[in-house]
Design an enzyme around this catalytic site. Structure first.
Site, PDB file in Angstrom:
ATOM      1  N   GLU A 255       0.841  -1.211   0.000  1.00 12.53           N
ATOM      2  CA  GLU A 255       0.000   0.000   0.000  1.00 12.53           C
ATOM      3  C   GLU A 255       0.870   1.253   0.000  1.00 12.53           C
ATOM      4  O   GLU A 255       0.538   2.249  -0.642  1.00 12.53           O
ATOM      5  CB  GLU A 255      -0.952  -0.001   1.198  1.00 12.53           C
ATOM      6  CG  GLU A 255      -1.983  -1.123   1.166  1.00 12.53           C
ATOM      7  CD  GLU A 255      -2.736  -1.207  -0.153  1.00 12.53           C
ATOM      8  OE1 GLU A 255      -3.225  -0.178  -0.638  1.00 12.53           O
ATOM      9  OE2 GLU A 255      -2.826  -2.315  -0.716  1.00 12.53           O
ATOM     10  N   TRP A 258       1.840   1.730  -3.455  1.00  9.86           N
ATOM     11  CA  TRP A 258       0.761   2.376  -4.235  1.00  9.86           C
ATOM     12  C   TRP A 258       0.847   3.891  -4.070  1.00  9.86           C
ATOM     13  O   TRP A 258       0.659   4.652  -5.008  1.00  9.86           O
ATOM     14  CB  TRP A 258      -0.626   1.914  -3.760  1.00  9.86           C
ATOM     15  CG  TRP A 258      -1.172   0.741  -4.505  1.00  9.86           C
ATOM     16  CD1 TRP A 258      -1.283  -0.529  -4.040  1.00  9.86           C
ATOM     17  CD2 TRP A 258      -1.699   0.723  -5.855  1.00  9.86           C
ATOM     18  NE1 TRP A 258      -1.837  -1.335  -5.014  1.00  9.86           N
ATOM     19  CE2 TRP A 258      -2.105  -0.594  -6.126  1.00  9.86           C
ATOM     20  CE3 TRP A 258      -1.856   1.693  -6.839  1.00  9.86           C
ATOM     21  CZ2 TRP A 258      -2.667  -0.967  -7.355  1.00  9.86           C
ATOM     22  CZ3 TRP A 258      -2.413   1.326  -8.068  1.00  9.86           C
ATOM     23  CH2 TRP A 258      -2.805   0.007  -8.305  1.00  9.86           C
ATOM     24  N   TRP A 286     -21.270  12.256 -18.977  1.00  7.49           N
ATOM     25  CA  TRP A 286     -21.709  12.101 -17.587  1.00  7.49           C
ATOM     26  C   TRP A 286     -23.109  12.686 -17.442  1.00  7.49           C
ATOM     27  O   TRP A 286     -23.442  13.676 -18.093  1.00  7.49           O
ATOM     28  CB  TRP A 286     -20.749  12.825 -16.636  1.00  7.49           C
ATOM     29  CG  TRP A 286     -19.323  12.362 -16.759  1.00  7.49           C
ATOM     30  CD1 TRP A 286     -18.300  13.018 -17.368  1.00  7.49           C
ATOM     31  CD2 TRP A 286     -18.769  11.138 -16.271  1.00  7.49           C
ATOM     32  NE1 TRP A 286     -17.135  12.283 -17.287  1.00  7.49           N
ATOM     33  CE2 TRP A 286     -17.396  11.122 -16.618  1.00  7.49           C
ATOM     34  CE3 TRP A 286     -19.285  10.042 -15.571  1.00  7.49           C
ATOM     35  CZ2 TRP A 286     -16.538  10.071 -16.290  1.00  7.49           C
ATOM     36  CZ3 TRP A 286     -18.433   8.995 -15.241  1.00  7.49           C
ATOM     37  CH2 TRP A 286     -17.082   9.014 -15.598  1.00  7.49           C
ATOM     38  N   ASN A 321     -10.728   2.539   3.231  1.00  4.25           N
ATOM     39  CA  ASN A 321     -10.336   2.377   1.825  1.00  4.25           C
ATOM     40  C   ASN A 321     -11.333   1.562   1.009  1.00  4.25           C
ATOM     41  O   ASN A 321     -11.695   1.929  -0.107  1.00  4.25           O
ATOM     42  CB  ASN A 321      -8.949   1.739   1.734  1.00  4.25           C
ATOM     43  CG  ASN A 321      -8.535   1.519   0.292  1.00  4.25           C
ATOM     44  OD1 ASN A 321      -8.452   2.467  -0.484  1.00  4.25           O
ATOM     45  ND2 ASN A 321      -8.316   0.270  -0.091  1.00  4.25           N
ATOM     46  N   TRP A 339     -15.999  11.845 -12.368  1.00  2.00           N
ATOM     47  CA  TRP A 339     -15.109  11.551 -11.236  1.00  2.00           C
ATOM     48  C   TRP A 339     -14.541  12.819 -10.611  1.00  2.00           C
ATOM     49  O   TRP A 339     -14.212  12.853  -9.417  1.00  2.00           O
ATOM     50  CB  TRP A 339     -13.980  10.601 -11.649  1.00  2.00           C
ATOM     51  CG  TRP A 339     -13.088  11.080 -12.772  1.00  2.00           C
ATOM     52  CD1 TRP A 339     -13.212  10.792 -14.097  1.00  2.00           C
ATOM     53  CD2 TRP A 339     -11.934  11.941 -12.665  1.00  2.00           C
ATOM     54  NE1 TRP A 339     -12.219  11.403 -14.827  1.00  2.00           N
ATOM     55  CE2 TRP A 339     -11.413  12.112 -13.975  1.00  2.00           C
ATOM     56  CE3 TRP A 339     -11.292  12.570 -11.609  1.00  2.00           C
ATOM     57  CZ2 TRP A 339     -10.288  12.897 -14.242  1.00  2.00           C
ATOM     58  CZ3 TRP A 339     -10.168  13.351 -11.872  1.00  2.00           C
ATOM     59  CH2 TRP A 339      -9.683  13.508 -13.178  1.00  2.00           C
ATOM     60  N   TRP A 362      -9.720   8.063  -7.507  1.00  2.00           N
ATOM     61  CA  TRP A 362     -10.951   8.375  -8.262  1.00  2.00           C
ATOM     62  C   TRP A 362     -10.839   7.918  -9.706  1.00  2.00           C
ATOM     63  O   TRP A 362     -11.787   7.365 -10.270  1.00  2.00           O
ATOM     64  CB  TRP A 362     -11.283   9.871  -8.169  1.00  2.00           C
ATOM     65  CG  TRP A 362     -12.059  10.128  -6.922  1.00  2.00           C
ATOM     66  CD1 TRP A 362     -11.561  10.515  -5.714  1.00  2.00           C
ATOM     67  CD2 TRP A 362     -13.466   9.917  -6.730  1.00  2.00           C
ATOM     68  NE1 TRP A 362     -12.567  10.571  -4.782  1.00  2.00           N
ATOM     69  CE2 TRP A 362     -13.749  10.216  -5.379  1.00  2.00           C
ATOM     70  CE3 TRP A 362     -14.508   9.515  -7.553  1.00  2.00           C
ATOM     71  CZ2 TRP A 362     -15.035  10.117  -4.836  1.00  2.00           C
ATOM     72  CZ3 TRP A 362     -15.797   9.419  -7.027  1.00  2.00           C
ATOM     73  CH2 TRP A 362     -16.049   9.719  -5.682  1.00  2.00           C
TER      74      TRP A 362
HETATM   75  C1  LIG Z   1     -11.508   7.194  -4.273  1.00  6.51           C
HETATM   76  C2  LIG Z   1     -10.291   7.121  -3.384  1.00  6.51           C
HETATM   77  C3  LIG Z   1      -9.739   8.287  -2.857  1.00  6.51           C
HETATM   78  C4  LIG Z   1      -8.593   8.238  -2.054  1.00  6.51           C
HETATM   79  N1  LIG Z   1      -8.072   9.410  -1.564  1.00  6.51           N
HETATM   80  C5  LIG Z   1      -6.929   9.374  -0.835  1.00  6.51           C
HETATM   81  C6  LIG Z   1      -6.342  10.579  -0.347  1.00  6.51           C
HETATM   82  O1  LIG Z   1      -6.817  11.693  -0.593  1.00  6.51           O
HETATM   83  N2  LIG Z   1      -5.223  10.475   0.420  1.00  6.51           N
HETATM   84  C7  LIG Z   1      -4.645   9.261   0.698  1.00  6.51           C
HETATM   85  O2  LIG Z   1      -3.625   9.223   1.402  1.00  6.51           O
HETATM   86  N3  LIG Z   1      -5.172   8.117   0.223  1.00  6.51           N
HETATM   87  C8  LIG Z   1      -6.292   8.130  -0.514  1.00  6.51           C
HETATM   88  N4  LIG Z   1      -6.834   6.955  -0.959  1.00  6.51           N
HETATM   89  C9  LIG Z   1      -6.128   5.684  -0.682  1.00  6.51           C
HETATM   90  C10 LIG Z   1      -6.566   4.974   0.624  1.00  6.51           C
HETATM   91  O3  LIG Z   1      -7.953   4.855   0.653  1.00  6.51           O
HETATM   92  C11 LIG Z   1      -6.099   5.710   1.879  1.00  6.51           C
HETATM   93  O4  LIG Z   1      -4.719   5.967   1.797  1.00  6.51           O
HETATM   94  C12 LIG Z   1      -6.339   4.896   3.140  1.00  6.51           C
HETATM   95  O5  LIG Z   1      -7.690   4.533   3.238  1.00  6.51           O
HETATM   96  C13 LIG Z   1      -5.953   5.719   4.363  1.00  6.51           C
HETATM   97  O6  LIG Z   1      -6.216   5.002   5.528  1.00  6.51           O
HETATM   98  P1  LIG Z   1      -5.030   4.490   6.444  1.00  6.51           P
HETATM   99  O7  LIG Z   1      -4.122   5.631   6.749  1.00  6.51           O
HETATM  100  O8  LIG Z   1      -5.610   3.739   7.581  1.00  6.51           O
HETATM  101  O9  LIG Z   1      -4.277   3.543   5.425  1.00  6.51           O
HETATM  102  P2  LIG Z   1      -3.565   2.132   5.534  1.00  6.51           P
HETATM  103  O10 LIG Z   1      -4.423   1.151   4.861  1.00  6.51           O
HETATM  104  O11 LIG Z   1      -3.127   1.846   6.912  1.00  6.51           O
HETATM  105  O12 LIG Z   1      -2.285   2.333   4.592  1.00  6.51           O
HETATM  106  C14 LIG Z   1      -1.112   3.023   5.056  1.00  6.51           C
HETATM  107  C15 LIG Z   1      -0.813   4.178   4.142  1.00  6.51           C
HETATM  108  O13 LIG Z   1      -0.552   3.700   2.835  1.00  6.51           O
HETATM  109  C16 LIG Z   1      -1.041   4.630   1.875  1.00  6.51           C
HETATM  110  N5  LIG Z   1      -2.083   3.977   1.078  1.00  6.51           N
HETATM  111  C17 LIG Z   1      -2.880   2.958   1.452  1.00  6.51           C
HETATM  112  N6  LIG Z   1      -3.675   2.583   0.433  1.00  6.51           N
HETATM  113  C18 LIG Z   1      -3.382   3.391  -0.592  1.00  6.51           C
HETATM  114  C19 LIG Z   1      -3.862   3.503  -1.925  1.00  6.51           C
HETATM  115  N7  LIG Z   1      -4.789   2.688  -2.417  1.00  6.51           N
HETATM  116  N8  LIG Z   1      -3.367   4.474  -2.699  1.00  6.51           N
HETATM  117  C20 LIG Z   1      -2.407   5.309  -2.248  1.00  6.51           C
HETATM  118  N9  LIG Z   1      -1.906   5.241  -0.999  1.00  6.51           N
HETATM  119  C21 LIG Z   1      -2.378   4.294  -0.188  1.00  6.51           C
HETATM  120  C22 LIG Z   1      -1.618   5.789   2.646  1.00  6.51           C
HETATM  121  O14 LIG Z   1      -0.650   6.780   2.772  1.00  6.51           O
HETATM  122  C23 LIG Z   1      -1.957   5.153   3.974  1.00  6.51           C
HETATM  123  O15 LIG Z   1      -2.022   6.066   5.029  1.00  6.51           O
HETATM  124  C24 LIG Z   1      -7.989   6.982  -1.767  1.00  6.51           C
HETATM  125  C25 LIG Z   1      -8.555   5.822  -2.298  1.00  6.51           C
HETATM  126  C26 LIG Z   1      -9.693   5.885  -3.092  1.00  6.51           C
HETATM  127  C27 LIG Z   1     -10.282   4.617  -3.637  1.00  6.51           C
END
Ligand SMILES: Cc1cc2nc3c(=O)[nH]c(=O)nc-3n(C[C@H](O)[C@H](O)[C@H](O)COP(=O)(O)OP(=O)(O)OC[C@H]3O[C@@H](n4cnc5c(N)ncnc54)[C@H](O)[C@@H]3O)c2cc1C
Length: 439
Positions: A255, A258, A286, A321, A339, A362
Site C-alpha cells: 500500500e 501504491w 456524464w 479504503n 469523477w 478516483w
Molecule cells: C476514491 C479514493 C480516494 C482516495 N483518496 C486518498 C487521499 O486523498 N489520500 C490518501 O492518502 N489516500 C487516498 N486513498 C487511498 C486509501 O484509501 C487511503 O490511503 C487509506 O484509506 C488511508 O487510511 P489508512 O491511513 O488507515 O491507510 P492504511 O491502509 O493503513 O495504509 C497506510 C498508508 O498507505 C497509503 N495507502 C494505502 N492505500 C493506498 C492507496 N490505495 N493508494 C495510495 N496510498 C495508499 C496511505 O498513505 C496510507 O495512510 C484513496 C482511495 C480511493 C479509492
C-alpha cells in the site's frame, strides 16, 4: 547575519528529515520557518480540521525547539512576501525545503526560486515525502511505468540496491539559530476557528500493521493504520514507516508503494489533475444529475455501505479504503457523475487528502486512470456490504438509526439497471474514440 532557512512544508518533524539535515550541514546557522500560506488558506472553510492539525503540529514543533533554546519563525502570508522580509533582515545563503509535486507548489516554488536567485541564495528542494524520486523507478527504456505490478517489482529491486536512507537531523540541532525573544504559543490562524478534535496518533501501531493483511478490508474493525494524515504532513517519516513495513507486513508495504506509484504518476503526468489519464474517458457523457449528487453527498442513496461511508467521512474526515472504492464506483458508475466531482468532494473532507492518491483513487474507480479498474467492473454495493460488513457493524455505526438492509430506505437506483446504463454510456463514449473492440 548569514543564515540558511529550513522551510517546513509537508515535513513537520525534527527526526529523519532530509531538508533539515541538509540545512544543518550547510555551514550556516539555520532558521526554521513555517508559513501559513494565505493563498492555500483562502480556499478552506474556517472550521477546516486540517488547519487545526497544522496549528497544533507547528505549535508543538515550535515549543519543542524553544525548550531547547532554538528559534522557529511562524508567519501567515504570501510566501514571496515573507521571503522578501526575511532577506532584508538576514543574508539568506540557502533555503532547504521538501519538494511537492502538486501544481500549486511547483508554481509557488518557481516564483520563490527566481526571487532567491536575485539575492544570491540557493533554493534546494529535496525529496522527503516518498522513498524514491519518481525518476529512480522507471522502465529500462527510461520511460515511466503505467502499470502498478511491474512498477512495484522494480521499486523493490531499487530498494535492494539503494536501501532506505536515514538522515539523523535530530542529532545536529545545535546548529539552529538561538531563540532571542520570548516564545509565543500559536493560538490560531487568522480567519480560522479552533476545533476540538482528536486526531489519530502518528505512532505506528505494530499489532495493526502485523495483522494488516487479515483485517484491512473490513471497515467495521480497526484494521488499518490511520497514518494517512501524518504521511500527508510529514509528521511521520515515510522512510521510518517503510522500514517497519518491510519488517512486519508485505501487504502494508504494497500500500505504501501504491502511494509512491500515484506520486510518480502525478510527477510524470501532471495533466491528470484536470484530465483523464486515458483521454478517451473524457468523451463519456456524464449525467451529473443534481438529485443524485445530493443523495450521494448526504448519504441517502439507499445503499448502506455507500451511505455509511459518507456518514463516516462527514463525521470524522476519514473513510475506510474499501468504502472509498465502493462510494467512488457508485458515484461514477451507478450515478454517472464525473469523477472530478467526487474527487473535489473528498478533497474538501478527507483529513488525509493527498492530491496524487485521491486523483489516482478516483480515476481508478472511474476506469479512466493508470492501471485502473476496467470500465465494465461495476462494484455491486449490496454484495460488497455482505462480504466486507456482514454484520452491518459499519452501517450501524455511521447511519443514524440503521437496523438492517431490509428496513433501510429504498435505493435511488436499482443495481442491474445502473450497471446496464453505465456499460452502454461507457461503450458509447469509448468507442467514439475508435476503441471499438470493447468486451
Ligand atoms: C476514491 C479514493 C480516494 C482516495 N483518496 C486518498 C487521499 O486523498 N489520500 C490518501 O492518502 N489516500 C487516498 N486513498 C487511498 C486509501 O484509501 C487511503 O490511503 C487509506 O484509506 C488511508 O487510511 P489508512 O491511513 O488507515 O491507510 P492504511 O491502509 O493503513 O495504509 C497506510 C498508508 O498507505 C497509503 N495507502 C494505502 N492505500 C493506498 C492507496 N490505495 N493508494 C495510495 N496510498 C495508499 C496511505 O498513505 C496510507 O495512510 C484513496 C482511495 C480511493 C479509492
Amino acid at each position: 547575519m548569514e543564515i540558511s532557512i529550513w522551510w517546513v512544508r509537508r515535513d513537520i518533524r525534527i527526526e529523519d528529515n532530509l531538508a533539515l539535515f541538509r540545512a544543518l550541514e550547510s555551514g550556516y546557522a539555520v532558521l526554521p520557518l513555517f508559513i501559513f500560506d494565505r493563498e492555500i488558506l483562502a480556499g478552506m472553510a474556517p472550521t477546516d480540521l486540517r488547519v487545526e492539525f497544522l496549528v497544533r503540529e507547528v505549535d508543538k514543533l515550535s515549543g519543542i525547539l524553544a525548550d531547547q533554546g532554538f528559534d522557529f519563525r511562524v508567519e501567515t502570508g504570501i510566501p514571496l512576501e515573507v521571503f522578501k522580509i526575511l532577506t532584508v533582515k538576514y543574508t539568506v545563503r540557502h533555503v532547504f525545503a521538501s519538494v511537492d509535486y502538486e501544481p500549486y507548489s511547483i508554481k509557488r516554488d518557481q516564483v520563490i526560486e527566481e526571487f532567491l536567485r536575485t539575492k544570491d541564495c540557493c533554493f534546494h528542494r529535496l525529496t522527503d515525502h516518498v522513498v524514491f524520486t519518481p525518476d529512480r523507478v522507471i522502465k529500462e527504456n527510461g520511460t515511466p511505468y503505467q502499470v502498478f505490478t511491474p512498477y512495484k517489482k522494480n521499486w523493490l529491486k531499487v530498494l535492494e540496491a539503494d536501501n532506505i536512507n536515514y538522515y539523523p537531523s535530530e542529532k545536529h540541532l545545535a546548529r539552529l539559530l538561538p531563540l532571542n525573544r520570548p516564545w509565543k504559543k500559536i493560538e490560531t490562524v487568522e480567519g480560522f476557528i479552533r476545533q476540538d478534535f482528536e486526531f489519530p496518533s502518528n505512532e505506528p501501531d505494530l499489532v495493526t500493521i502485523t495483522n494488516y493483511h487479515l483485517h484491512r478490508d473490513f471497515p467495521g474493525v480497526q484494521g488499518t493504520s490511520r497514518l494517512g494524515i501524518h504521511l500527508r504532513f510529514g509528521t511521520l517519516s515515510i522512510r521510518k514507516l517503510t522500514r517497519l513495513a518491510l519488517d512486519y507486513n508485505t501487504t502494508f508495504l504494497s500500500e505504501l508503494i501504491w502511494r509512491e506509484y500515484y506520486q510518480m504518476i502525478l510527477f510524470f503526468y501532471p495533466s491528470v489533475v484536470t484530465r483523464s489519464f486515458r483521454p478517451e474517458y473524457d468523451q463519456i457523457q456524464w449525467l451529473n444529475k443534481d438529485d443524485d449528487i445530493a443523495a450521494w453527498c448526504n448519504g441517502q442513496t439507499g445503499y448502506p455501505l455507500v451511505d455509511a461511508g459518507i456518514g463516516e467521512l462527514l463525521a470524522t474526515g476519514y473513510m475506510h479504503n474499501r468504502v472509498r472504492m465502493v462510494t467512488a464506483s457508485f458515484l461514477t458508475k451507478h450515478l454517472l457523475v464525473d469523477w472530478r466531482f467526487g474527487e473535489a468532494f473528498f478533497a474538501a473532507h478527507l483529513l488525509d487528502y493527498e492530491l496524487a492518491s485521491n486523483n489516482g483513487g478516483w480515476q481508478w474507480a472511474a476506469g479512466s486512470g493508470c492501471d485502473a479498474a476496467p470500465y465494465f467492473r461495476v462494484f455491486n454495493p449490496v454484495l460488497q456490504a455482505k462480504r466486507f460488513d456482514p454484520q452491518n457493524i459499519y452501517s450501524k455505526r455511521w447511519i443514524t438509526g440503521f437496523v438492517s438492509p431490509d428496513t433501510y430506505i429504498k435505493p435511488i437506483i436499482e443495481h442491474g439497471y445502473a450497471r446496464d446504463r453505465v456499460l452502454k454510456a461507457f461503450r458509447k463514449g469509448l468507442s467514439a474514440n475508435g476503441i471499438d473492440s470493447l468486451p
